[in-house]
Design an enzyme around this catalytic site. Structure first.
Site, mmCIF file in Angstrom:
data_model
loop_
_atom_site.group_PDB
_atom_site.id
_atom_site.type_symbol
_atom_site.label_atom_id
_atom_site.label_comp_id
_atom_site.label_asym_id
_atom_site.label_seq_id
_atom_site.Cartn_x
_atom_site.Cartn_y
_atom_site.Cartn_z
ATOM 1 N N LYS A 235 -35.743 -7.850 105.760
ATOM 2 C CA LYS A 235 -34.551 -7.549 106.574
ATOM 3 C C LYS A 235 -34.888 -7.826 108.039
ATOM 4 C CE LYS A 235 -31.783 -3.594 108.262
ATOM 5 N NZ LYS A 235 -31.410 -2.179 108.081
ATOM 6 N N LYS A 247 -23.358 3.494 115.915
ATOM 7 C CA LYS A 247 -24.335 4.593 115.920
ATOM 8 C C LYS A 247 -24.206 5.404 117.209
ATOM 9 C CE LYS A 247 -28.052 2.223 113.319
ATOM 10 N NZ LYS A 247 -28.256 3.161 112.201
ATOM 11 N N ASP A 258 -35.300 -2.923 113.829
ATOM 12 C CA ASP A 258 -34.677 -3.057 112.509
ATOM 13 C C ASP A 258 -35.006 -4.396 111.833
ATOM 14 O OD1 ASP A 258 -33.304 -1.708 110.553
ATOM 15 O OD2 ASP A 258 -31.322 -2.386 111.191
ATOM 16 N N ASP A 317 -22.588 -0.060 109.221
ATOM 17 C CA ASP A 317 -23.981 0.284 109.531
ATOM 18 C C ASP A 317 -24.890 0.109 108.316
ATOM 19 O OD1 ASP A 317 -26.087 1.052 111.077
ATOM 20 O OD2 ASP A 317 -25.590 3.196 111.108
ATOM 21 N N GLU A 319 -25.735 -2.509 106.874
ATOM 22 C CA GLU A 319 -25.750 -3.972 106.983
ATOM 23 C C GLU A 319 -26.997 -4.606 106.376
ATOM 24 O OE1 GLU A 319 -26.958 -2.015 109.218
ATOM 25 O OE2 GLU A 319 -28.856 -3.018 109.629
ATOM 26 N N ARG A 321 -28.618 -3.988 103.600
ATOM 27 C CA ARG A 321 -28.467 -4.304 102.174
ATOM 28 C C ARG A 321 -27.617 -5.551 101.972
ATOM 29 N NH1 ARG A 321 -25.976 1.537 101.010
ATOM 30 N NH2 ARG A 321 -27.421 1.928 102.728
#
Ligand code: BES
Ligand code: ZN
Ligand code: ZN
Length: 470
Positions: A235, A247, A258, A317, A319, A321
């Site tokens: 990811k 968020k 992330d 949020d 996102e 996956r």
């Protein structure tokens, strides 16, 4: 740092003297005093001076159970004392196993990581030569430790880098350069290609950003056959604002991390190529910025995906996956690897479940879980298995699309995310998902704010090694 092998210690010069808990007797011939205030406790050290005025660093290895964390000891010692090291320092390594020597080198190497890359005044680099005294040859193990430590530093630099600089395109350029320097192949799929090939979920997540998404495909195939043994999917969200399901602003700056999964994938492929392991691997990074904009995808949207399955968006949020769904589908349709592993800073839920000390591990393959778990313990990058029961599937039911990206309930978040991913693996029998949200980025004794940990490089490289031909 440079490393050398010496047969015996020159006791008139500076040296590091490892000592196991309550085993001062074993090294007493090197001690300038009979009873130093030191018992060998894990990760402690004491500086003594020899009769030639040389420095002797007594270093505590602790008990047997601490040996898996030996790099922490050397990291700490180097971090705190290397400013006083001259051009060279020795390590008494005669009582260290190969594994321990490797960990010592990794520790020394990661102590060279400089987090202040974006300060206008650069720190100066340490140019010490470290000589390990050992009767056996240790070149291979020392090289392995050095490459591993260097790779960890490189991926930490990526994860700590600011999101205005490390755009998806930047990650693509990083991979292209690494591939060139280390002799493997890299393809970066940009907007047009992604549209053409149907990476619709990646494109949807990236729609709200001027920094357009990319999918990076790296291939290291030294074997005569073209069959791929292991595919890694990472990811690579370079900044996760949450999108329109935005968020809260507290700690939002940390969402630059992330892309921790992507960093592991990029780093491992580079390291495996450097180590010249005999195994065919493909690394896939799905990278986008999850931004807020008039063009952003919305809660309520139904989007397409590489697999052809339609997805109802409940929360923008969730996102990670989505981009991974396309990466996994691509892997099972086009690469068809023997083993398929994805890594992602996927859920806050896994952080609440396991904290900062283990990654969440999801798989139906118990043999693979066992291997990963053993390796995780040995390299001190631990994993803990969480459930994948069929019962969780109902949470992903959508009335209007094939699947939805979130149940709307704050329950079993890490498992629900894993079950979503599973729907895009075509029941691949050797698939594993690692949720590294709690372990990839966090507090450290070497920085005041949260920072990258380097988690995953050793875990995945050792797993790959366990499947490589000798
Ligand atoms: N990137 C986050 C997960 C995360 C949280 C990583 C904390 C590192 C530290 C992910 O994209 C996310 O926002 N997940 C949501 C999913 C939810 C909306 C279903 C979460 O876990 O809250
Ligand atoms: Zn998110
Ligand atoms: Zn995210």
């Amino acid at each position: 740092m440079t490393y050398k092998h010496i047969k015996t210690l020159d006791t008139s010069q500076d040296f590091i003297l490892p000592c196991r808990k309550d085993q001062l007797g074993a090294i007493k011939e090197f001690l300038p005093v009979d009873q130093p205030d030191f018992d060998g406790s894990f990760s402690t050290y004491l500086l003594l001076y020899g009769k030639d005025g040389n420095r002797i660093y007594l270093v505590g290895l602790g008990e047997e159970k601490h040996s898996v964390q030996l790099e922490n000891t050397f990291h700490k010692l180097a971090f705190e004392t290397q400013k006083n090291w001259d051009k060279s320092i020795q390590v008494y390594a005669e009582d260290l196993s190969d594994d321990e020597i490797k960990k010592a080198v990794i520790g020394l190497e990661i102590a060279q990581y400089s987090i202040g890359e974006f300060k206008s005044k650069k720190e100066k680099q340490n140019k010490t030569t470290v000589s390990f005294s050992s009767p056996k040859t240790i070149k291979k193990i020392v090289d392995e430790g050095k490459y591993t430590g260097e790779t960890i530093n490189k991926i930490k630099a990526l994860v700590d880098a600011p999101p205005n600089i490390k755009t998806p395109e930047f990650l693509g350029k990083w991979a292209v350069k690494s591939a060139k320097n280390n002799d493997y192949k890299c393809t970066v799929l940009k907007q047009k290609q992604l549209e053409k090939q149907g990476f619709d979920a990646v494109l949807s997540v990236g729609k709200g950003s001027v920094n357009k998404p990319v999918v990076i495909i790296t291939e290291y195939k030294p074997k005569t056959t073209d069959r791929v043994d292991i595919t890694l999917v990472g990811k690579g969200i370079t900044f996760d604002s949450g999108g329109l399901s935005i968020k809260p602003s507290t700690n939002l700056h940390y969402m630059k991390s992330d892309m921790g999964g992507a960093a592991v994938v990029l780093g491992v492929v580079e390291l495996v190529a450097k180590l010249k392991l005999k195994i065919n691997i493909v690394g896939i990074v799905c990278s986008a910025e999850n931004a807020v904009d008039a063009e952003s995808y919305r809660p309520g949207d139904v989007i397409n995906s590489y697999s052809g399955k339609t997805i109802e968006i409940i929360d923008t949020d969730a996102e990670g996956r989505l981009v991974l769904a396309d990466g996994l589908s691509y892997a099972v349709k086009k690469i068809k690897p023997e083993y398929l592993i994805d890594l992602a800073t996927l859920t806050g839920s896994v952080v609440r479940t396991l904290g900062y000390h283990a990654a969440g591990m999801f798989t139906d393959n118990e043999a693979m879980a066992g291997t990963m778990s053993d390796i995780g313990y040995k390299v001190h990058e631990r994993v803990w298995q969480l459930p994948m029961f069929e019962d969780y599937e109902s949470d992903l039911h959508s009335d209007i699309a094939d699947i939805r990206n979130f149940s709307g309930n704050p329950l079993a978040g890490a498992t629900n995310a894993a079950k979503f991913l599973e729907a895009f693996t075509e029941d691949h029998k050797n698939w594993m998902h690692l949720d590294i949200a709690g372990v990839s980025f966090g507090a450290s004794p070497y920085a005041k704010m949260k920072s990258a940990s380097g988690y995953g490089i050793q875990l995945i490289t050792e797993f790959i090694k366990s499947k490589a031909s000798k």
